[in-house]
Design a protein around this motif. Structure first.
Motif, PDB file in Angstrom:
ATOM      1  N   MET A 383       0.829  -1.207   0.000  1.00  0.00           N
ATOM      2  CA  MET A 383       0.000   0.000   0.000  1.00  0.00           C
ATOM      3  C   MET A 383       0.862   1.256   0.000  1.00  0.00           C
ATOM      4  O   MET A 383       0.597   2.216  -0.731  1.00  0.00           O
ATOM      5  CB  MET A 383      -0.922   0.002   1.223  1.00  0.00           C
ATOM      6  N   GLY A 384       1.889   1.254   0.821  1.00  0.00           N
ATOM      7  CA  GLY A 384       2.768   2.414   0.880  1.00  0.00           C
ATOM      8  C   GLY A 384       3.472   2.672  -0.438  1.00  0.00           C
ATOM      9  O   GLY A 384       3.590   3.829  -0.886  1.00  0.00           O
ATOM     10  N   ILE A 385       3.943   1.604  -1.062  1.00  0.00           N
ATOM     11  CA  ILE A 385       4.630   1.749  -2.349  1.00  0.00           C
ATOM     12  C   ILE A 385       3.676   2.308  -3.394  1.00  0.00           C
ATOM     13  O   ILE A 385       4.011   3.245  -4.138  1.00  0.00           O
ATOM     14  CB  ILE A 385       5.199   0.392  -2.807  1.00  0.00           C
ATOM     15  N   ARG A 386       2.479   1.749  -3.457  1.00  0.00           N
ATOM     16  CA  ARG A 386       1.517   2.181  -4.481  1.00  0.00           C
ATOM     17  C   ARG A 386       1.141   3.655  -4.310  1.00  0.00           C
ATOM     18  O   ARG A 386       1.114   4.411  -5.288  1.00  0.00           O
ATOM     19  CB  ARG A 386       0.271   1.294  -4.429  1.00  0.00           C
ATOM     20  N   VAL A 387       0.867   4.056  -3.085  1.00  0.00           N
ATOM     21  CA  VAL A 387       0.398   5.433  -2.872  1.00  0.00           C
ATOM     22  C   VAL A 387       1.499   6.445  -3.167  1.00  0.00           C
ATOM     23  O   VAL A 387       1.280   7.412  -3.913  1.00  0.00           O
ATOM     24  CB  VAL A 387      -0.129   5.607  -1.439  1.00  0.00           C
ATOM     25  N   LEU A 388       2.686   6.248  -2.614  1.00  0.00           N
ATOM     26  CA  LEU A 388       3.722   7.265  -2.806  1.00  0.00           C
ATOM     27  C   LEU A 388       4.329   7.213  -4.209  1.00  0.00           C
ATOM     28  O   LEU A 388       4.762   8.254  -4.730  1.00  0.00           O
ATOM     29  CB  LEU A 388       4.802   7.129  -1.739  1.00  0.00           C
ATOM     30  N   ALA A 389       4.366   6.045  -4.836  1.00  0.00           N
ATOM     31  CA  ALA A 389       4.814   5.997  -6.236  1.00  0.00           C
ATOM     32  C   ALA A 389       3.821   6.741  -7.124  1.00  0.00           C
ATOM     33  O   ALA A 389       4.208   7.508  -8.015  1.00  0.00           O
ATOM     34  CB  ALA A 389       4.966   4.555  -6.696  1.00  0.00           C
ATOM     35  N   ALA A 390       2.520   6.530  -6.867  1.00  0.00           N
ATOM     36  CA  ALA A 390       1.505   7.239  -7.639  1.00  0.00           C
ATOM     37  C   ALA A 390       1.560   8.737  -7.373  1.00  0.00           C
ATOM     38  O   ALA A 390       1.370   9.553  -8.287  1.00  0.00           O
ATOM     39  CB  ALA A 390       0.120   6.684  -7.302  1.00  0.00           C
ATOM     40  N   ALA A 391       1.823   9.124  -6.118  1.00  0.00           N
ATOM     41  CA  ALA A 391       1.954  10.541  -5.794  1.00  0.00           C
ATOM     42  C   ALA A 391       3.147  11.145  -6.537  1.00  0.00           C
ATOM     43  O   ALA A 391       3.070  12.267  -7.068  1.00  0.00           O
ATOM     44  CB  ALA A 391       2.116  10.717  -4.291  1.00  0.00           C
ATOM     45  N   ALA A 392       4.257  10.409  -6.587  1.00  0.00           N
ATOM     46  CA  ALA A 392       5.432  10.906  -7.308  1.00  0.00           C
ATOM     47  C   ALA A 392       5.125  11.092  -8.792  1.00  0.00           C
ATOM     48  O   ALA A 392       5.545  12.088  -9.410  1.00  0.00           O
ATOM     49  CB  ALA A 392       6.597   9.938  -7.123  1.00  0.00           C
ATOM     50  N   LEU A 393       4.381  10.153  -9.375  1.00  0.00           N
ATOM     51  CA  LEU A 393       4.026  10.274 -10.788  1.00  0.00           C
ATOM     52  C   LEU A 393       3.147  11.502 -11.042  1.00  0.00           C
ATOM     53  O   LEU A 393       3.242  12.132 -12.091  1.00  0.00           O
ATOM     54  CB  LEU A 393       3.317   9.009 -11.262  1.00  0.00           C
ATOM     55  N   ARG A 394       2.304  11.841 -10.086  1.00  0.00           N
ATOM     56  CA  ARG A 394       1.478  13.032 -10.228  1.00  0.00           C
ATOM     57  C   ARG A 394       2.340  14.297 -10.216  1.00  0.00           C
ATOM     58  O   ARG A 394       2.040  15.267 -10.923  1.00  0.00           O
ATOM     59  CB  ARG A 394       0.428  13.086  -9.123  1.00  0.00           C
ATOM     60  N   THR A 395       3.387  14.304  -9.416  1.00  0.00           N
ATOM     61  CA  THR A 395       4.265  15.483  -9.412  1.00  0.00           C
ATOM     62  C   THR A 395       5.040  15.573 -10.720  1.00  0.00           C
ATOM     63  O   THR A 395       5.323  16.676 -11.201  1.00  0.00           O
ATOM     64  CB  THR A 395       5.245  15.459  -8.230  1.00  0.00           C
ATOM     65  N   VAL A 396       5.381  14.417 -11.297  1.00  0.00           N
ATOM     66  CA  VAL A 396       6.035  14.411 -12.606  1.00  0.00           C
ATOM     67  C   VAL A 396       5.102  14.997 -13.656  1.00  0.00           C
ATOM     68  O   VAL A 396       5.499  15.833 -14.479  1.00  0.00           O
ATOM     69  CB  VAL A 396       6.463  12.978 -12.996  1.00  0.00           C
ATOM     70  N   ARG A 397       3.836  14.564 -13.630  1.00  0.00           N
ATOM     71  CA  ARG A 397       2.844  15.084 -14.578  1.00  0.00           C
ATOM     72  C   ARG A 397       2.689  16.587 -14.442  1.00  0.00           C
ATOM     73  O   ARG A 397       2.656  17.324 -15.423  1.00  0.00           O
ATOM     74  CB  ARG A 397       1.505  14.400 -14.342  1.00  0.00           C
ATOM     75  N   ASP A 398       2.607  17.047 -13.181  1.00  0.00           N
ATOM     76  CA  ASP A 398       2.428  18.482 -12.945  1.00  0.00           C
ATOM     77  C   ASP A 398       3.610  19.282 -13.481  1.00  0.00           C
ATOM     78  O   ASP A 398       3.437  20.376 -14.028  1.00  0.00           O
ATOM     79  CB  ASP A 398       2.250  18.759 -11.452  1.00  0.00           C
ATOM     80  N   LEU A 399       4.808  18.727 -13.325  1.00  0.00           N
ATOM     81  CA  LEU A 399       5.991  19.423 -13.811  1.00  0.00           C
ATOM     82  C   LEU A 399       6.004  19.470 -15.345  1.00  0.00           C
ATOM     83  O   LEU A 399       6.336  20.492 -15.943  1.00  0.00           O
ATOM     84  CB  LEU A 399       7.256  18.726 -13.302  1.00  0.00           C
ATOM     85  N   GLU A 400       5.588  18.380 -15.980  1.00  0.00           N
ATOM     86  CA  GLU A 400       5.564  18.332 -17.436  1.00  0.00           C
ATOM     87  C   GLU A 400       4.528  19.310 -18.006  1.00  0.00           C
ATOM     88  O   GLU A 400       4.717  19.884 -19.088  1.00  0.00           O
ATOM     89  CB  GLU A 400       5.229  16.909 -17.909  1.00  0.00           C
ATOM     90  N   GLN A 401       3.422  19.504 -17.246  1.00  0.00           N
ATOM     91  CA  GLN A 401       2.343  20.345 -17.752  1.00  0.00           C
ATOM     92  C   GLN A 401       2.501  21.810 -17.356  1.00  0.00           C
ATOM     93  O   GLN A 401       1.721  22.651 -17.803  1.00  0.00           O
ATOM     94  CB  GLN A 401       1.002  19.815 -17.224  1.00  0.00           C
TER      95      GLN A 401
END
Length: 405
Positions: A383-401
């Protein structure tokens, strides 16, 4: 190929990538649990992490002494993630087959899960990046010595781990929250924590003639009662200033007033400004309370850590990731804790948030942190891996956009 960072999705993104890695990560966590290491002595832990990261094609950077960092992806840093790696000087009483082999030391605070969570995130993101470049970088910090003061966060910051980092996220195991849920809160989630030590000295004597002595035991009692009371009236009550004594020692006979005495405790506070204000007042208040009794006072006030204050934006990122990965009911409001946590020093430098990772088996036994019998539900690791990995991907998306300046 799939773009991992497109619009916020209502379905799990990380889970399929994690599934083949999870058995290995569970074994990695059990190995760490069996070989716990105290603060600034996490040599084996550091080497195990470096070996596995290098095997995945990553280039970890070892920090001075113990701990390391690793960057996954390419381009500017979207976020940092922090996991602490040290154990506690506590005897393990779990009876687990992978219980501590280092007598008197155990992972009674869940740092073995924190460490393995960050390793799992690095491996998952690296596999994603190898198939389709992430377009930005996620920095993962394996921090030594959270369980001591001053903690390892200071050392990490001094070694430049936050250079180029716009935000930082973290997690902490919580045995009060059921597995499959995470606890979040905007604002202070933990307390500032200082240590107070006071030594008194004066003329001792017979208890039948206290007027011929400096009644040191009575003075200790007045300090114990009145210092917390005075501070509660001199500092904003909304800040939650709490002074609690854990030690008071004086004398060896019921009819003799001793010449020396000692007391120690902690001062905790949920507000950073009030923490500074209370610290500046402490010396004045202690001496004023002790003054009528003529005793000599030696006060040692050790600053610990400020409160962990979660920013609204980064908390929202974690909550959105948790709901997407685990489910709409995955997020619960966590109460403020009066415990200290040196992740606060990272948040003094940049915005970020810490989440509480549920480790309680539904219907299972209740535990608390820093207990030798603490057993967590290992499903929490995924659960911890899934949530924080997904959170990191959202920050990547935000930076790209983000618009180009």
């Amino acid at each position: 190929m799939r773009n991992y960072t497109t619009a916020a999705e209502p379905t799990a993104l990380v889970a399929p990538w994690l599934e083949p890695l999870l058995p290995e990560l569970i074994e990695f966590r059990r190995d760490l649990h069996a070989h716990p290491e105290l603060s600034f002595k996490e040599f084996r832990t550091t080497e195990k992490l470096a070996e596995r990261l290098e095997a995945a094609g990553l280039s970890p950077r070892r920090l001075e002494g113990t701990g390391l960092t690793v960057d996954v992806g390419e381009g500017p840093i979207a976020t940092a993630l922090r996991g602490d790696i040290d154990a506690l000087p506590i005897i393990e009483e779990t009876g687990l087959p992978f219980a501590s082999r280092n007598h008197g030391v155990t992972h009674a605070c869940g740092h073995d899960v924190h460490t393995t969570t960050m390793l799992g995130i690095a491996l998952v993101l690296q596999r994603m990046h190898q198939e389709t470049p992430l377009g930005a970088t996620v920095r993962i910090i394996f921090q030594p010595a959270e369980e001591t003061m001053p903690g390892g966060a200071h050392s990490c910051i001094e070694q430049g781990v936050l250079e180029g980092v716009p935000r930082i996220l973290a997690l902490h195991c919580d045995p009060r929250i059921e597995v499959g849920k995470v606890g979040t809160r905007i604002g202070a989630i933990t307390s500032a924590s200082d240590t107070i030590r006071i030594e008194l000295s004066g003329r001792g004597g017979h208890t039948s003639r206290p007027h011929l002595t400096e009644d040191l035991v009575f003075a200790l009692a007045q300090i114990a009662v009145n210092v917390p009371a005075v501070l509660s009236r001199r500092v904003d009550v909304r800040s939650g200033v709490s002074v609690v004594w854990g030690q008071i020692t004086a004398g060896s006979a019921p009819n003799a007033i001793p010449g020396t005495g000692y007391m120690a405790g902690t001062m905790r506070c949920l507000d950073r400004d009030a923490w500074h204000a209370a610290g500046e007042l402490l010396d004045e208040v202690v001496h004023q309370v002790a003054a009528p009794y003529g005793v000599d006072v030696h006060l040692e006030h050790t600053r610990g850590v400020p409160p962990v204050v979660n920013s609204e934006h980064e908390t929202a990122i974690i909550e959105a990731a948790a709901r997407a990965e685990i489910g709409e009911n995955a997020v619960v409001l966590t109460p403020q804790s009066m415990g200290g946590e040196d992740f606060a020093w990272f948040l003094a430098e940049l915005p970020g948030a810490m989440m509480r990772l549920g480790t309680k088996t539904p219907g299972g036994e209740d535990y608390d942190l820093h207990r030798g019998d603490y057993i967590l539900d290992e499903r929490s690791l995924g659960m911890g891996i899934r949530v924080l990995a997904a959170a990191a991907l959202r920050t990547v998306r935000d930076l790209e956009q983000a618009p180009v300046p």
